[in-house]
Design a protein around this motif. Structure first.
Motif, mmCIF file in Angstrom:
data_model
loop_
_atom_site.group_PDB
_atom_site.id
_atom_site.type_symbol
_atom_site.label_atom_id
_atom_site.label_comp_id
_atom_site.label_asym_id
_atom_site.label_seq_id
_atom_site.Cartn_x
_atom_site.Cartn_y
_atom_site.Cartn_z
ATOM 1 N N ASN A 145 0.808 -1.222 0.000
ATOM 2 C CA ASN A 145 0.000 0.000 0.000
ATOM 3 C C ASN A 145 0.840 1.271 0.000
ATOM 4 O OD1 ASN A 145 -2.512 -1.250 -0.100
ATOM 5 N ND2 ASN A 145 -2.634 -1.461 2.120
ATOM 6 N N LYS A 146 2.156 1.111 -0.008
ATOM 7 C CA LYS A 146 3.036 2.275 -0.109
ATOM 8 C C LYS A 146 2.736 2.999 -1.419
ATOM 9 C CE LYS A 146 7.957 3.445 -0.213
ATOM 10 N NZ LYS A 146 9.329 2.893 -0.316
ATOM 11 N N LYS A 147 2.633 4.306 -1.387
ATOM 12 C CA LYS A 147 2.198 5.068 -2.562
ATOM 13 C C LYS A 147 3.079 4.789 -3.782
ATOM 14 C CE LYS A 147 0.915 9.650 -4.238
ATOM 15 N NZ LYS A 147 1.534 9.445 -5.568
ATOM 16 N N SER A 148 4.388 4.820 -3.604
ATOM 17 C CA SER A 148 5.277 4.611 -4.747
ATOM 18 C C SER A 148 5.135 3.197 -5.307
ATOM 19 C CB SER A 148 6.731 4.877 -4.349
ATOM 20 O OG SER A 148 7.084 4.135 -3.200
ATOM 21 N N PHE A 149 4.846 2.223 -4.440
ATOM 22 C CA PHE A 149 4.618 0.852 -4.884
ATOM 23 C C PHE A 149 3.350 0.785 -5.728
ATOM 24 C CE2 PHE A 149 3.184 -3.500 -4.594
ATOM 25 C CZ PHE A 149 4.334 -4.273 -4.496
ATOM 26 N N LYS A 150 2.274 1.375 -5.227
ATOM 27 C CA LYS A 150 0.993 1.340 -5.934
ATOM 28 C C LYS A 150 1.040 2.137 -7.238
ATOM 29 C CE LYS A 150 -2.820 1.554 -3.470
ATOM 30 N NZ LYS A 150 -3.845 2.000 -2.493
ATOM 31 N N ASP A 151 1.849 3.197 -7.257
ATOM 32 C CA ASP A 151 1.963 4.009 -8.467
ATOM 33 C C ASP A 151 2.662 3.255 -9.594
ATOM 34 O OD1 ASP A 151 0.705 6.130 -7.273
ATOM 35 O OD2 ASP A 151 2.535 7.272 -6.867
ATOM 36 N N GLU A 208 11.917 -0.799 -5.576
ATOM 37 C CA GLU A 208 10.563 -0.742 -5.023
ATOM 38 C C GLU A 208 10.032 -2.160 -4.769
ATOM 39 O OE1 GLU A 208 8.247 1.453 -3.220
ATOM 40 O OE2 GLU A 208 9.226 2.689 -4.730
ATOM 41 N N ILE A 209 10.445 -3.101 -5.611
ATOM 42 C CA ILE A 209 10.000 -4.487 -5.475
ATOM 43 C C ILE A 209 10.736 -5.206 -4.347
ATOM 44 C CG2 ILE A 209 10.041 -6.758 -6.657
ATOM 45 C CD1 ILE A 209 9.460 -5.286 -9.259
ATOM 46 N N TYR A 210 11.930 -4.771 -4.020
ATOM 47 C CA TYR A 210 12.787 -5.495 -3.065
ATOM 48 C C TYR A 210 12.101 -5.851 -1.745
ATOM 49 C CZ TYR A 210 16.475 -6.324 0.348
ATOM 50 O OH TYR A 210 17.230 -6.849 1.358
ATOM 51 N N PRO A 211 11.403 -4.930 -1.047
ATOM 52 C CA PRO A 211 10.748 -5.327 0.215
ATOM 53 C C PRO A 211 9.692 -6.414 0.021
ATOM 54 C CG PRO A 211 10.887 -2.942 0.043
ATOM 55 C CD PRO A 211 11.246 -3.488 -1.307
#
Length: 222
Positions: A145-151, A208-211
């Motif tokens: 749900n992190k904004k940069s992830f969802k973007d 961004e995918i790493y976590p």
């Protein structure tokens, strides 16, 4: 000098789609080898960039991560002999492993993309991932749900109709537990692929995918 995807690489793949036969390929194999070398150079730079935040890939070499262009047509209705893409799987134990979350680069005219996560894995690993999502829901939701992830990324994968039997029907994470594959996807236009900053932009997406990958691998490695 930084590596870029050459227009000739996409041109080769486009032409191969039109001339997907052994005679044409054998006559133009030099074009394939140039395209493959181009992608290898780019992927090696991507691996170097990923290794700054994910040490699991630092020993990988692009030549061992890029899939063969030759198709296995034994069980396919489509008997064309060659793939019309060049794909590279960047996973700690090599591209054929089914037991780790990793990164994937797919170069194909009009259909390129970046991806991460687990596409196929053993049943016990899938169960472990679901259990971790159920028991550590807050951590999982914080990641996706992190904004940069969802973007930048879309969670994808085949899904069951119902929540797996080993979990409660009312599990608040039920929608996620239905997934049979835990992958995230980032589409690329041809312009994105040919951009001089393709390597830099790709590394940014993979960071961004790493976590997400780390969460999945923690479940698998238990």
């Amino acid at each position: 000098m930084k590596s870029i995807i050459n227009p000739e690489t996409l041109n080769f793949l486009s032409t191969l789609e039109i001339n997907n036969n052994r005679d044409w390929f054998n006559e133009n194999k030099n074009l394939y080898l140039k395209a493959k070398e181009n992608v290898e150079n780019v992927v090696n730079e991507i691996i170097s960039g990923i290794s700054e935040f994910d040490k699991s890939v630092e020993r990988l070499e692009a030549k061992n991560c890029i899939f063969r262009i030759y198709k296995d047509t034994r069980f396919s209705k489509d008997k064309t002999p060659y793939k019309t893409n060049i794909g590279a799987s960047l996973v700690e134990k090599g591209p054929k492993t089914l037991n780790s979350a990793g990164y994937y680069v797919h170069i194909e005219p009009g259909k390129s993309f970046l991806a991460g996560g687990v596409y196929m894995t053993e049943t016990k690993n899938l169960k472990a991932i679901r259990e971790k999502i159920s028991s550590e829901s807050e951590d999982f939701l914080k990641i996706i749900n992190k904004k940069s992830f969802k973007d930048d990324l879309e969670l994808r994968g085949d899904r069951l109709v119902k929540v797996p039997q080993s979990f409660g029907k009312e599990d608040p994470m039920g929608d996620y537990l239905k997934f049979k594959q835990f992958t995230v996807f980032h589409a690329l236009s041809d312009e994105d692929v040919l951009d001089e900053n393709f390597v830099k932009n790709t590394i940014k997406i993979f960071k961004e995918i790493y976590p997400f990958n780390e969460f999945l691998n923690e479940a698998i490695e238990k």
